[in-house]
Design an enzyme around this catalytic site. Structure first.
Site, PDB file in Angstrom:
ATOM      1  N   HIS A 141      -0.119   0.189 -10.154  1.00 53.43           N
ATOM      2  CA  HIS A 141      -0.902  -0.743  -9.336  1.00 53.43           C
ATOM      3  C   HIS A 141      -1.391  -1.932 -10.174  1.00 53.43           C
ATOM      4  O   HIS A 141      -2.590  -2.236 -10.239  1.00 53.43           O
ATOM      5  CB  HIS A 141      -2.094  -0.024  -8.695  1.00 53.43           C
ATOM      6  CG  HIS A 141      -2.589  -0.696  -7.440  1.00 53.43           C
ATOM      7  ND1 HIS A 141      -3.079   0.005  -6.377  1.00 53.43           N
ATOM      8  CD2 HIS A 141      -2.665  -2.014  -7.094  1.00 53.43           C
ATOM      9  CE1 HIS A 141      -3.463  -0.835  -5.423  1.00 53.43           C
ATOM     10  NE2 HIS A 141      -3.205  -2.068  -5.843  1.00 53.43           N
TER      11      HIS A 141
ATOM     12  N   ARG B  35       0.846  -1.191   0.000  1.00 53.37           N
ATOM     13  CA  ARG B  35       0.000   0.000   0.000  1.00 53.37           C
ATOM     14  C   ARG B  35       0.881   1.240   0.000  1.00 53.37           C
ATOM     15  O   ARG B  35       1.886   1.310   0.704  1.00 53.37           O
ATOM     16  CB  ARG B  35      -0.928   0.013   1.224  1.00 53.37           C
ATOM     17  CG  ARG B  35      -2.064  -0.992   1.170  1.00 53.37           C
ATOM     18  CD  ARG B  35      -3.072  -0.636   0.082  1.00 53.37           C
ATOM     19  NE  ARG B  35      -4.198  -1.570   0.012  1.00 53.37           N
ATOM     20  CZ  ARG B  35      -4.260  -2.616  -0.783  1.00 53.37           C
ATOM     21  NH1 ARG B  35      -3.224  -2.895  -1.567  1.00 53.37           N
ATOM     22  NH2 ARG B  35      -5.335  -3.385  -0.809  1.00 53.37           N
TER      23      ARG B  35
ATOM     24  N   GLU C 105      -4.165   7.349  -5.470  1.00 54.92           N
ATOM     25  CA  GLU C 105      -4.283   6.735  -6.795  1.00 54.92           C
ATOM     26  C   GLU C 105      -5.610   7.121  -7.451  1.00 54.92           C
ATOM     27  O   GLU C 105      -6.637   7.062  -6.786  1.00 54.92           O
ATOM     28  CB  GLU C 105      -4.164   5.210  -6.674  1.00 54.92           C
ATOM     29  CG  GLU C 105      -2.823   4.770  -6.104  1.00 54.92           C
ATOM     30  CD  GLU C 105      -2.720   3.277  -5.827  1.00 54.92           C
ATOM     31  OE1 GLU C 105      -1.621   2.797  -5.530  1.00 54.92           O
ATOM     32  OE2 GLU C 105      -3.766   2.584  -5.893  1.00 54.92           O
TER      33      GLU C 105
END
Length: 323
Positions: free
Chosen positions: A287, A239, A268
């Protein structure tokens, strides 16, 4: 039963099927739903009894506006987008998808590390731009290259992804050490549990594998970086909020951290002013560690299984307690 998927695009950009859910009722799929417009979220849920969400937040205000809701399926492992307490008060089960991406994320962790170590991308571009064809030597290099054999990999967290990463590291003849928030038996004699202080001091490469909580928020900061070896490599596929990104960027620019490989950032999509964007030797991907087709197929299958279990009164992967 009416089922609404609030943000289905990330899981299924068109190469999967929602048929598993369609067998249980009428399914409406929205590719994206606003994270901030609660009226849109409420409108899209409508009179649905079940919803699926990935990153669309579901808070107490939204739940109060849709009293008929009976099920929330988070189509991800992390479930902080849902107000768990508010769901508990309304006796709504919230499910998640655990352990679906273990091998994919471990693989991607090493993809980042190998790119840092060997810079295949840079050299591939160089060759295609004609530099090898014009070279007077049979070989050349654009960046420093590194052997992983004999290096110490320090894993912060020792769950399933970290353990899978450890197995890969062992295959590269690396030394593996790890820290976990509570004592945890090593999977083999070649992995050693150490204190956090020892991990910072001994690791050539540090890889993060812990959830983002109040305790782990910005755990990689000026103070912890100061305890690390000079020239350490930092990897984060967990994370983004685990890093104080300004402190990491500063350490990269000063050379305290040799390189960083991150698949996640604090906000994000990534903001234009994120300090990692301009930091030296920082490798950033959007990601995607969890996104191989096979991994998403597994995620979809577990999501369907979670919902089928709920309908059968045999709930599984429920993350909240209820009255």
């Amino acid at each position: 039963m009416k089922i609404v998927v609030l943000d289905g695009y990330a899981l299924n950009p068109g190469d999967l099927s929602w048929q598993g859910f369609e067998e249980f009722g009428e399914v409406t799929v929205y590719e994206r739903t606003s994270f901030t417009d609660k009226s849109e979220i409420i409108e899209r849920i409508g009179d649905a009894e079940a919803i699926l969400t990935n990153k669309t937040p579901i808070d107490e205000e939204i739940l109060a506006a849709v009293p008929q809701l009976k099920y929330i399926g988070v189509i991800a492992t992390g479930y902080n987008v849902v107000d768990i307490e508010a769901a508990e008060q309304r006796n709504i089960p919230v499910t998640n998808i655990p352990t679906y991406g273990t091998d994919a994320v471990a693989q991607f962790t090493f993809a980042l590390l190998l790119e840092i170590a060997n810079q295949v991308g840079v050299h591939n571009v160089s060759v295609h731009q004609g530099e090898w064809q014009e070279s007077v030597d049979f070989t050349y290099q654009k960046t420093p290259l590194m052997e992983l054999q004999g290096k110490t990999l320090g894993l912060i967290g020792y769950g399933e992804i970290a353990q899978a990463t450890a197995v890969i590291a062992h295959a590269f003849n690396m030394k593996v050490i790890y820290w976990n928030h509570r004592p945890k038996e090593a999977q083999a004699e070649w992995a050693q549990q150490v204190s956090m202080e020892e991990l910072y001091q001994q690791s050539d490469i540090i890889s993060l594998h812990v959830p983002q909580t109040a305790e782990t928020q910005e755990m990689i900061n000026q103070e912890s970086i100061a305890k690390m070896k000079d020239g350490v490599i930092l990897l984060n596929t967990a994370r983004g909020g685990l890093l104080d990104e300004a402190a990491v960027a500063e350490a990269l620019n000063e050379g305290k951290i040799f390189a960083a490989g991150v698949d996640v950032v604090s906000s994000e999509p990534m903001s234009k002013d994120n300090p990692l964007l301009t930091a030296k030797n920082c490798f950033i991907t959007p990601h995607i560690a969890w996104r191989p087709l096979e991994t998403r197929e597994r995620l979809m299958a577990i999501a369907v299984d979670n919902f089928a279990a709920f309908l059968a009164g045999k709930e599984k992967n429920v993350v909240n307690k209820r009255a």
